[in-house]
Design an enzyme around this catalytic site. Structure first.
Site, short mmCIF file in Angstrom:
data_model
loop_
_atom_site.label_atom_id
_atom_site.label_comp_id
_atom_site.label_asym_id
_atom_site.label_seq_id
_atom_site.Cartn_x
_atom_site.Cartn_y
_atom_site.Cartn_z
N HIS A 69 -6.45 -1.57 7.44
CA HIS A 69 -6.37 -0.97 8.77
C HIS A 69 -7.28 -1.68 9.78
O HIS A 69 -7.04 -1.63 10.99
CB HIS A 69 -6.75 0.52 8.69
CG HIS A 69 -5.72 1.33 7.98
ND1 HIS A 69 -5.98 2.60 7.48
CD2 HIS A 69 -4.43 1.08 7.66
CE1 HIS A 69 -4.90 3.07 6.90
NE2 HIS A 69 -3.94 2.16 6.99
N ASP A 96 0.83 -1.20 0.00
CA ASP A 96 0.00 0.00 0.00
C ASP A 96 0.86 1.25 0.00
O ASP A 96 0.63 2.19 -0.75
CB ASP A 96 -0.92 -0.01 1.22
CG ASP A 96 -1.68 1.30 1.35
OD1 ASP A 96 -2.48 1.61 0.45
OD2 ASP A 96 -1.50 2.01 2.35
N HIS A 97 1.88 1.27 0.85
CA HIS A 97 2.78 2.42 0.88
C HIS A 97 3.64 2.48 -0.37
O HIS A 97 4.22 3.52 -0.68
CB HIS A 97 3.66 2.37 2.13
CG HIS A 97 2.92 2.74 3.36
ND1 HIS A 97 3.52 2.91 4.58
CD2 HIS A 97 1.60 2.99 3.57
CE1 HIS A 97 2.62 3.24 5.49
NE2 HIS A 97 1.45 3.29 4.89
N ASP A 98 3.73 1.36 -1.10
CA ASP A 98 4.53 1.33 -2.32
C ASP A 98 3.77 1.92 -3.50
O ASP A 98 4.36 2.53 -4.39
CB ASP A 98 4.92 -0.12 -2.63
CG ASP A 98 6.25 -0.24 -3.31
OD1 ASP A 98 7.07 0.68 -3.17
OD2 ASP A 98 6.48 -1.24 -3.99
#
Length: 767
Positions: free
Chosen positions: A333, A250-252
């Protein structure tokens, strides 16, 4: 393809500042379909100069807010607030920061023009009705947005045909910005803003949606989402590593930096302290698409929304979408466990390392060095379950009450951040996305109860929102029951599946695409796994064959020597027989690579950052070396760029070899952007020197004055004393009538002792 599947930490760092510059949406042509009407009435004859003046005023306002933010951060030395930690973790790299700044200037300019035009028209009208296209083009140009809207220059070399660029640009030759970094997120539906430009839904508390106001996001968290840490159901099938992998990718692919300023543009107020509404690698490919996504979507939804690979499709845009980045892929989350478990070598609770609450793990990298290293954490991820996403246990208090807490200076609520993020990005409501995915729209409370199969949760949501249309898409998708063998409901399965298919099919360098790898290489890649990655990068001797399945030790764990790995011999390139290519000794400030193309070998040259190639980028290889002569790398003088100066006007630009340096005059120092001078709040060093010199001067003058006074006093005494005589050896002897003056004994002279002439310490005035 887009950034998701690029290997290596350097690529990942690039992605971290890549996809999320959402304000760049203000720079795209699609942001405003303009109508040319009433030009002279609205703008007058000096329209261009008026528009430029407004843009310049907006530039000063935005830069002022950025300056206030940096000055405020510089002056604070206490424990950072949670909002500051979040901001620091999402600080854009320089290129992204420049784009975000230009976009904010453009947006502020559009808002100012809208206000001006609405005033002239005597009523409020959306900017799509009043701002001509050439006006918006002028704003884009003057604000600095235009260069980032133009297609990038794509290299036409042997290497470019084999390997993707680190920015993701030029993957699609016809649309070089598709899937590239620092581009706007894709919109699958038109944005929903209250003012048609940027004001999020719920901005105006008096505005009604289907007869109801939107609830405050914090209230939604409290009444629907939040549960105590103890009220957590654990997943009986998947390990905590499933959640962590989702967070990693996701952060990528969906990292969105915050605004360049936390201060309001209007007057510099801290946005965290005011309630006023003011703007401010290929293994990864395989692990994600083969092992991760099917578990999230379930086999039926994966087949429906992703399906088997059929080859690269240049008509598919792999750009990450707004709704995927901002809502759908943030389902993870709800799977975050409130505890970080650390296990010993037998995968039992570590006697010296008890479980950590999340709040004690955030921003605590020192624990890796002081508390057992990485292996205990990895064991915990492999052998302990993830939190199960249950409809009435969506998010625990570690995330809603104690996110990023280092002291007593406040807290963050991740659920509220997610809800507000969706509104800030202009995401339409829950029903609009259900319709987009071909799902039935919901009109009544009964419809929502049926769709969610949970009367309690559906009732609480309807009590807050009033109508299913109004529900924030992140909450609506999160509250849906799971599909069979899945960890998402039908809406998020659709949105995530559609994005994953686009990322795969729109990637010219996808690992299964023809010509990217040989058949032998693809077979090796298909053997690779996350379990093998763990074996190769930790001290664990045994791992589960499927790292995402929760395993019981030792029954479900295999020795690492039994876990297949890559045979890199499949990538060994043998030189052709009779090859007589002579390689150059080297390239100053650059390098070269040997590449095979159409049965011949070529040299492809490149320069380090801050240098520019002069000469041909690709030359043929011959026994005499490069033919023609290889190019050279020349230093770029960034300080000569007047269109996009590297330093803020408050700083002086000094060119260095391969780079530049922004310098400030004392007492100013560089802010966190590395280009703006900020008042340090201390006296200049020159002032300190002046104070010291002044003190020395005053002290010296005082000493000279005192000496003069003393000498004047002694001179007066000489006139009143008898004169002594000297003997023949020049020794002063008291003469007749002469007397010793003991009143003028020199400071520090010893007091006469026993048997000593009392006059030894006194002065005898001699002629």
């Amino acid at each position: 393809m887009a950034r998701m599947f690029l290997a290596g930490s350097a690529v990942r760092m690039r992605v971290l500042a890549v996809l999320g510059v959402t304000l760049v949406a203000a720079c795209t042509h699609s942001f405003f379909p303009f109508l040319l009407r009433g030009k002279d009435l609205l703008w007058g004859r000096n329209r261009d100069s008026a528009v430029i003046s407004i843009v310049e005023a907006s530039r000063r306002m935005v830069d002022g807010a950025i300056y206030h933010t940096m000055k405020r951060d510089l002056s604070k030395r206490e424990i950072p607030r949670p909002s500051q930690l979040l901001s620091f973790s999402k600080l854009p790299e320089p290129t992204s920061r420049a784009i975000a700044r230009a976009a904010e200037i453009m947006e502020a300019s559009v808002q100012a023009l809208k206000t001006s035009v609405s005033g002239k028209l005597g009523r409020s009208r959306p900017p799509t009705d009043v701002l001509p296209e050439d006006v918006l083009n002028t704003i884009a140009n003057v604000s600095g947005c235009l260069p980032y809207m133009l297609p990038p220059k794509c290299p036409n070399t042997c290497l470019a045909s084999k390997y993707r660029l680190i920015t993701g640009a030029c993957n699609n030759r016809d649309h070089p910005r598709w899937g590239a970094s620092n581009t706007a997120l894709a919109r699958w539906l038109p944005p929903a803003y209250e003012d048609g430009v940027s004001e999020p839904r719920g901005w105006n508390p008096h505005l009604r949606y289907n007869g109801f106001p939107l609830p405050p996001v914090r209230e939604v968290t409290r009444q629907v989402i939040q549960v105590p840490n103890e009220a957590v159901t654990e997943d009986d099938q998947y390990s905590d590593l499933l959640m962590v992998w989702g967070q990693y990718i996701d952060h990528d692919i969906a990292f969105t930096p915050q605004s360049t300023s936390k201060a309001a543009f209007g007057g510099g107020a801290d946005c965290q302290l005011t309630c006023e509404n003011q703007n401010p690698c290929f293994p990864i490919q395989i692990i994600t698409m083969r092992d991760y996504v099917p578990k999230v979507l379930g086999p039926e939804a994966f087949q429906q929304h992703v399906g088997p690979y059929e080859g690269y499709d240049p008509a598919v845009d792999p750009t990450v979408s707004n709704v995927f980045s901002t809502a759908a892929f943030r389902f993870g989350h709800a799977t975050v466990h409130p505890l970080v478990r650390r296990l010993d070598a037998r995968f039992q609770e570590h006697p010296g390392l008890p479980p950590l609450r999340l709040q004690d793990a955030f921003f605590s990298p020192w624990r890796l060095l002081k508390e057992g290293g990485l292996d205990p954490l990895v064991r915990g991820l492999l052998a302990r379950p993830a939190k199960l996403q249950v409809q009435d246990q969506l998010m625990n208090e570690e995330l809603t009450e104690r996110l990023f807490v280092l002291g007593s200076s406040g807290r963050l609520d991740l659920a509220s951040i997610n809800l507000q993020r969706g509104r800030d990005h202009g995401l339409p409501g829950y029903n609009a996305w259900r319709e987009f995915c071909g799902l039935p729209t919901l009109e009544t409370r009964a419809d929502l109860r049926t769709a969610m199969a949970n009367a309690s949760v559906a009732g609480r949501i309807m009590d807050l929102y009033g109508h299913p249309d109004n529900i924030d898409v992140w909450l609506g998708g999160l509250a849906e029951p799971f599909l069979p063998q899945a960890r998402t409901g039908p809406l998020f399965a659709c949105l995530i599946g559609k994005q994953m298919k686009a990322l795969r099919d729109g990637d010219r360098f996808w690992w299964e695409s023809s010509g990217v790898f040989t058949e032998a290489q693809r077979r090796e890649l298909a053997r690779h796994s996350l379990s093998r990655v763990i074996c190769d990068n930790t001290g664990l001797p045994r791992v589960p064959t499927d790292a995402f399945q929760i395993g019981r030790f030792p029954r479900d764990f295999e020795p690492c020597e039994n876990i297949p790995g890559l045979n890199l011999d499949m990538w060994r390139e043998a030189l052709p027989q009779g090859d007589a290519c002579s390689l150059p000794d080297g390239v100053d400030n650059g390098g070269f690579a040997l590449c095979g193309e159409s049965g011949r070998r070529v040299l492809v040259f490149s320069c380090r950052h801050g240098f520019q190639l002069q000469g041909q980028e690709q030359v043929a290889c011959s026994p005499r070396g490069a033919d023609p002569q290889p190019p050279v790398c020349r230093d770029i003088n960034e300080c000569e760029d007047v269109t996009h100066p590297p330093c803020h006007p408050s700083a002086r630009c000094r060119n260095t070899k391969g780079s530049f340096r922004c310098e400030c005059m004392d007492p100013y120092v560089l802010g966190e952007d590395g280009r703006t001078c900020v008042d340090s709040g201390r006296l200049p060093k020159a002032s300190l020197v002046s104070i010291v010199l002044g003190a020395l001067l005053v002290g010296g003058l005082a000493g000279l004055t005192w000496t003069a006074v003393c000498r004047w006093t002694l001179t007066g005494r000489k006139a009143s004393l008898p004169i002594a005589e000297t003997d023949g050896r020049g020794t002063c002897q008291p003469g007749r009538g002469a007397r010793r003056d003991t009143s003028v004994r020199q400071p520090g002279a010893p007091t006469p002792g026993a048997g000593q002439d009392p006059a030894c310490g006194s002065q005898i005035l001699c002629q």
